[in-house]
Write a protein that holds these residues in place. Structure first.
Motif, short mmCIF file in Angstrom:
data_model
loop_
_atom_site.label_atom_id
_atom_site.label_comp_id
_atom_site.label_asym_id
_atom_site.label_seq_id
_atom_site.Cartn_x
_atom_site.Cartn_y
_atom_site.Cartn_z
N TYR A 209 -99.76 96.51 53.02
CA TYR A 209 -99.32 95.21 52.16
C TYR A 209 -99.16 95.24 50.57
CZ TYR A 209 -102.86 92.91 55.39
OH TYR A 209 -103.89 93.04 55.21
N ASP A 210 -98.15 95.27 49.87
CA ASP A 210 -98.76 94.33 48.71
C ASP A 210 -97.92 92.49 48.40
OD1 ASP A 210 -99.96 97.03 48.17
OD2 ASP A 210 -98.95 97.43 46.54
N ILE A 211 -98.95 92.30 48.01
CA ILE A 211 -99.33 90.89 46.98
C ILE A 211 -98.48 91.19 45.41
CG2 ILE A 211 -100.95 90.11 46.18
CD1 ILE A 211 -99.72 87.30 47.74
N VAL A 212 -97.33 90.45 45.21
CA VAL A 212 -97.03 91.03 43.63
C VAL A 212 -96.19 89.90 43.24
CG1 VAL A 212 -94.73 92.35 42.35
CG2 VAL A 212 -95.95 93.78 44.36
N CYS A 213 -96.67 90.03 41.77
CA CYS A 213 -95.56 88.95 41.69
C CYS A 213 -95.31 88.98 39.76
CB CYS A 213 -96.81 87.69 40.88
SG CYS A 213 -96.48 85.70 39.90
N VAL B 287 -93.66 77.94 40.88
CA VAL B 287 -93.63 79.10 42.52
C VAL B 287 -92.45 78.54 43.66
CG1 VAL B 287 -95.14 80.13 43.66
CG2 VAL B 287 -96.32 78.73 41.08
N THR B 288 -91.82 80.15 42.97
CA THR B 288 -90.74 80.18 44.23
C THR B 288 -92.17 80.39 45.82
OG1 THR B 288 -90.75 82.76 44.23
CG2 THR B 288 -89.83 81.20 42.94
N SER B 289 -91.79 80.12 47.13
CA SER B 289 -91.98 79.95 48.49
C SER B 289 -90.69 79.26 49.08
CB SER B 289 -93.32 79.05 48.77
OG SER B 289 -94.11 79.27 49.35
N PRO B 290 -91.50 80.26 50.83
CA PRO B 290 -92.17 81.14 51.24
C PRO B 290 -91.97 82.51 50.06
CG PRO B 290 -90.56 80.73 52.64
CD PRO B 290 -90.33 79.96 51.70
N PHE B 291 -92.77 83.06 50.45
CA PHE B 291 -92.74 85.05 49.51
C PHE B 291 -91.91 85.69 50.53
CE2 PHE B 291 -97.12 83.79 47.36
CZ PHE B 291 -96.98 82.66 46.89
N ILE C 125 -103.33 83.45 52.22
CA ILE C 125 -103.30 84.51 50.79
C ILE C 125 -102.21 83.07 50.45
CG2 ILE C 125 -103.27 86.07 49.67
CD1 ILE C 125 -106.03 85.57 51.00
N GLU C 126 -100.57 83.32 50.90
CA GLU C 126 -99.67 82.90 50.38
C GLU C 126 -100.33 81.36 50.00
OE1 GLU C 126 -94.81 82.33 51.23
OE2 GLU C 126 -96.62 83.78 52.20
#
Length: 587
Positions: free
Chosen positions: A472-476, A270-274, A253-254
């Motif tokens: 878990y949630d993914i937030v942007c 896009v900042t990575s890793p999350f 997903i990342e």
């Protein structure tokens, strides 16, 4: 030549000069310059400028037509000349001198302007959505959505996932929102429910032996509208995987999100890793479980600093501080406006102090702070000359909400907010349960189908409010894109988890008969997630409201103003469905 067009309105170039062409489209704009008529003809692909000269049949026809009428024109491509090139249009080097015009569809007087954003209210736009979608911005948003969904499908397949469909008509399920129900004509008195999400079915696919599933899934929830949530229906990228732990879900997903936002983000980084941020830490540092990490400031819990304090505004309350560098020279207006913002978020006010060159504090509450308070605050907040500190005090949830909003607003006003980026994070370690403030009842705080951390032992030995879930949630950028979880795949753990939330064994066995039966025939450990497609496109399009990225959304009252839904059923139809209507009594 084709009946309607030899080229699209976005296709012609300088190389086509002297060609005879046929175009069809909408009359976008018209200008009469010195007796010569210039028409912008628009279709899905772009705009071509037409020219009609006085005394010609084409001039007479085009001069009388209303804007947004559809026409077919025949003509010759001519060069505009170097001095008249329009660099903003791909077709800007040429124009078409019209010889013949055919009216394909006349337009009635328009309820609002199509070729400009003229501030028309949203209800009007939704009533005439077919016109609203002709606007350049809206057309671009919908095509962005199409491209994003196409890319998601391609990328998910490349990651080894298989697209599968799940039912729309199913049974009701306690998933946190109200169901939309559908009466069954063949089964009098019984109802289907439209899926709030394909949750149980995607788990059943894993139990059936399919390893990596995805679907662009329609979901239906009878809930109120918000800027980032459309009432009624929405679409999500539904994902499930077998034999996985939390990080196994995160990795694909990342990768997907990074590639997607880099491809469609118009150069935004896009900042990575999350980063992985535990729920409790997110609430303390950011005041929210969907933090906007573009704001480069953090809250600090200083409750213990004021334990036993004589300062009544802080004593016995949860206290959060926000240190903001390089603002002590700001005028009083800066502090007053931030205070007004805090009040708009529900605060009674916003306490603050400034740090002088000698390290001393000044401001409305400085006189209430002891030397010990000042020393501890200086240490905890790493205070230096030029800092200002804002304080919030009250109940934990209340302070979190208010100071979380103040954190972002202060960062924007003070120049500590990062523009032009997508900052993602994972929020992990959510509480499995929460207590209802009104009833005192223990209920699920997140997804009821999640595996508790610690399994059955945790459910049997720990305080329910201390149990964490594999959720878990993914937030942007402060927007929650998705919730997910490692699933509870063991029947006894599931029964116990629901028992704690007030569901007896018989109720669970009845409501989740299919799921429990499947669990008893060798269920694999599995987990998944479901990012919202509408919210992804909203972020990529940089739109503040999710309805701007949906072709035909409902309004805030869950009404389709264009089609007139919802509608009433006549008595014949009601009898066929074995229904009677009981309307609420007027108050």
């Amino acid at each position: 030549m084709h009946r309607y067009r030899s080229h699209t309105c976005g296709e012609l170039r300088a190389s086509d000069v002297e060609s005879d062409v046929r175009l069809s489209g909408w009359l976008h704009n018209r200008r009469d310059l010195g007796g010569i008529l210039f028409i912008d003809l628009r279709d899905h692909y772009g705009i071509t400028q037409l020219v009609a000269r006085p005394g010609t049949p084409a001039y007479e026809a085009l001069d009388k037509l209303s804007k947004e009428s559809t026409v077919r024109v025949d003509g010759k491509v001519v060069s505009r000349g170097t001095e008249n090139v329009n660099p903003d249009l791909p077709t800007g080097e040429i124009e078409v001198e019209v010889g013949e015009v055919e009216l394909l569809g006349a337009a009635a007087p328009l309820p609002f302007t199509i070729n400009a954003e003229d501030g028309v209210n949203e209800e009007r736009r939704l009533e005439y959505r077919f016109l609203d979608l002709r606007r350049e911005r809206m057309h671009k948003n919908i095509m962005l959505r199409t491209a994003v969904i196409s890319a998601i499908r391609h990328k998910m397949t490349a990651l080894g996932f298989n697209e599968m469909a799940t039912p729309i008509l199913s049974a009701t399920s306690p998933e946190g929102a109200r169901d939309f129900v559908v009466p069954s004509r063949l089964n009098p008195g019984k109802f289907y429910a439209l899926p709030q999400a394909p949750q149980q079915f995607k788990q059943l696919l894993m139990i059936s032996g399919f390893d990596r599933y995805f679907q662009i899934a329609p979901c239906f929830r009878d809930e109120d509208a918000r800027a980032d949530r459309s009432p009624g229906e929405f679409y999500q990228l539904d994902v499930e995987m077998s034999f996985v732990e939390q990080e196994d879900v995160f990795q694909p997903i990342e990768k997907l999100m990074t590639e997607l936002f880099e491809e469609f983000g118009n150069g935004r980084h896009v900042t990575s890793p999350f980063p992985r941020i535990p729920f409790r830490e997110a609430m303390l540092k950011y005041g929210s479980d969907k933090p906007d990490l573009r704001a480069q400031l953090e809250l600090v819990d200083i409750t213990d600093v004021f334990e036993g304090s004589e300062f009544k505004a802080f004593a016995g309350k949860h206290v959060r501080a926000l240190a903001v560098p390089d603002v002590s020279a700001q005028p009083r207006k800066f502090f007053d406006q931030l205070g007004d913002f805090a009040v708009s978020q529900g605060a009674k006010g916003l306490a603050w102090v400034r740090v002088a060159e000698d390290g001393s504090l000044s401001g409305p509450i400085a006189k209430f702070l002891t030397e010990e308070n000042v020393a501890e605050l200086t240490k905890r907040l790493s205070l230096a000359a030029g800092h200002a500190v804002f304080f919030g005090a009250g109940e934990f949830d209340e302070v979190s909400k208010i100071m979380g909003a103040v954190r972002v607003e202060a960062a924007k006003r003070a120049g500590h907010f990062e523009e032009g980026v997508f900052r993602f994070c994972w929020i992990v370690d959510f509480p499995m349960y929460e207590k209802d403030e009104d009833t005192g009842k223990i209920d699920f705080s997140h997804n009821p189908f999640s595996m508790p951390q610690g399994g059955l032992e945790a459910l049997e030995t720990q305080d329910p409010l201390d149990i964490l879930g594999w959720q878990y949630d993914i937030v942007c950028n402060g927007v929650e894109l998705s919730s997910g979880a490692i699933r509870n795949h063991e029947p006894e753990i599931m029964l116990k988890a629901f028992e704690i939330a007030g569901y007896d064994r018989d109720t669970v066995e009845e409501q989740f008969a299919g799921m429990l039966r499947a669990f008893r025939f060798g269920a694999p450990p599995h987990g998944g997630i479901a990012p919202g497609v509408d919210r992804i496109v909203m972020l990529l399009a940089d739109e503040p409201n999710i309805r701007e990225t949906i072709a035909f959304p409902l309004n805030g009252n869950a009404q389709d103003l264009m089609m007139g839904a919802p509608t009433e059923l006549d008595e014949t139809r009601l009898r066929e469905l074995h229904l009677s209507v009981r309307k609420p009594q007027p108050k």
